[in-house]
Motif scaffolding. Sequence first.
Motif, PDB file in Angstrom:
ATOM      1  N   VAL A  44       0.893  -1.235   0.161  1.00 24.67           N
ATOM      2  CA  VAL A  44       0.037  -0.177   0.006  1.00 24.67           C
ATOM      3  C   VAL A  44       0.864   1.301  -0.024  1.00 24.67           C
ATOM      4  CG1 VAL A  44      -1.449   1.287   1.447  1.00 24.67           C
ATOM      5  CG2 VAL A  44      -1.937  -1.181   1.203  1.00 24.67           C
ATOM      6  N   GLY A  45       1.894   1.385   0.948  1.00 21.11           N
ATOM      7  CA  GLY A  45       2.573   2.684   0.889  1.00 21.11           C
ATOM      8  C   GLY A  45       3.270   2.848  -0.380  1.00 21.11           C
TER       9      GLY A  45
ATOM     10  N   PHE B 141       3.891   6.278  -5.413  1.00 22.06           N
ATOM     11  CA  PHE B 141       3.810   6.564  -6.969  1.00 22.06           C
ATOM     12  C   PHE B 141       2.756   7.315  -7.416  1.00 22.06           C
ATOM     13  CE2 PHE B 141       7.537   3.741  -6.664  1.00 22.06           C
ATOM     14  CZ  PHE B 141       8.385   4.072  -7.551  1.00 22.06           C
ATOM     15  N   MET B 142       1.599   7.591  -6.601  1.00 23.84           N
ATOM     16  CA  MET B 142       0.562   8.180  -7.109  1.00 23.84           C
ATOM     17  C   MET B 142       0.881   9.818  -7.087  1.00 23.84           C
ATOM     18  SD  MET B 142      -1.508   6.062  -8.222  1.00 23.84           S
ATOM     19  CE  MET B 142      -0.086   4.862  -8.572  1.00 23.84           C
ATOM     20  N   PRO B 143       0.688  10.346  -8.114  1.00 22.06           N
ATOM     21  CA  PRO B 143       0.933  11.892  -8.185  1.00 22.06           C
ATOM     22  C   PRO B 143      -0.310  12.760  -7.944  1.00 22.06           C
ATOM     23  CG  PRO B 143       0.693  11.408 -10.512  1.00 22.06           C
ATOM     24  CD  PRO B 143       0.485  10.131  -9.610  1.00 22.06           C
TER      25      PRO B 143
ATOM     26  N   GLY C 114      -2.298  14.514  -0.941  1.00 20.73           N
ATOM     27  CA  GLY C 114      -3.018  13.872   0.070  1.00 20.73           C
ATOM     28  C   GLY C 114      -2.799  12.160   0.174  1.00 20.73           C
ATOM     29  N   GLN C 115      -1.508  12.117  -0.100  1.00 20.28           N
ATOM     30  CA  GLN C 115      -1.008  10.464  -0.310  1.00 20.28           C
ATOM     31  C   GLN C 115      -1.158   9.798   1.057  1.00 20.28           C
ATOM     32  OE1 GLN C 115       2.872  10.974  -1.843  1.00 20.28           O
ATOM     33  NE2 GLN C 115       2.147  10.287  -3.549  1.00 20.28           N
ATOM     34  N   MET C 116      -1.089  10.629   1.996  1.00 16.98           N
ATOM     35  CA  MET C 116      -1.030   9.978   3.446  1.00 16.98           C
ATOM     36  C   MET C 116      -2.552   9.494   3.698  1.00 16.98           C
ATOM     37  SD  MET C 116       1.362  12.192   5.526  1.00 16.98           S
ATOM     38  CE  MET C 116       0.969  11.570   7.204  1.00 16.98           C
TER      39      MET C 116
ATOM     40  N   VAL D  13       4.849   6.467   2.140  1.00 17.12           N
ATOM     41  CA  VAL D  13       4.386   7.426   1.367  1.00 17.12           C
ATOM     42  C   VAL D  13       5.612   8.379   1.159  1.00 17.12           C
ATOM     43  CG1 VAL D  13       1.778   6.693   0.957  1.00 17.12           C
ATOM     44  CG2 VAL D  13       2.727   8.743   2.314  1.00 17.12           C
ATOM     45  N   TRP D  14       6.272   8.568   2.193  1.00 17.31           N
ATOM     46  CA  TRP D  14       7.260   9.716   2.557  1.00 17.31           C
ATOM     47  C   TRP D  14       8.338   9.368   1.484  1.00 17.31           C
ATOM     48  CZ3 TRP D  14       6.439  14.745   3.132  1.00 17.31           C
ATOM     49  CH2 TRP D  14       5.515  14.871   3.864  1.00 17.31           C
TER      50      TRP D  14
END
Length: 180
Positions: free
Chosen positions: A33-34, A39-41, A44-46, A67-68
């Motif tokens: 998941v992380g 890789f999603m641009p 609010g990725q977190m 995600v960091w």
Amino acid sequence: MQSIKSLRLLGDWIYATNLWHINRYSSSMAFFVGLFVAFMPIPGQMVLAAFLAVLLRCNLPLSVGLVWITNPVTMPAIFYLAYRVGAMIVDVPMQPMEFELSFHWLIHSAEAIWQPFLTGCFICGLFFGSVGYFVISILWRMRVARMWRERKKRRKKALSSGPGSTPQQAQASPPESPDK
């Protein structure tokens, strides 16, 4: 955690065991998941990682923390890789770009590269997320197997040096083969 009043808004699902504990499934899936979300641009990725962690019942802090990997320092290189992969998959020539920090540049550049860029982000996210999942799962299994072997050796040693044996008898026992 249950005494924190602000978390009561989220309901009982926030207390699910796998969201906070480290085990093989929750860790492996958290890496998937992380790394996928990294890789999603999107902004609010977190939040997206937290939502997916709850949905898939994997370790929440690990998912959100991973995600960091895409941070302001690494983001240009990671997204450039994603664009190159996407351009290769979509089979379009790469567009030469010079970066400007302006809204005009963002609109016109995004128009020219959005399809290979988003394709590359999705493919790279799936690839690196899957690699993370399998690597953590394999490392976890190797660790458990090693711990079982060590436990078996300790028990064997304790039995051989029990109350009725002498130190010479404990030393005379054959060593265990490494492939067991």
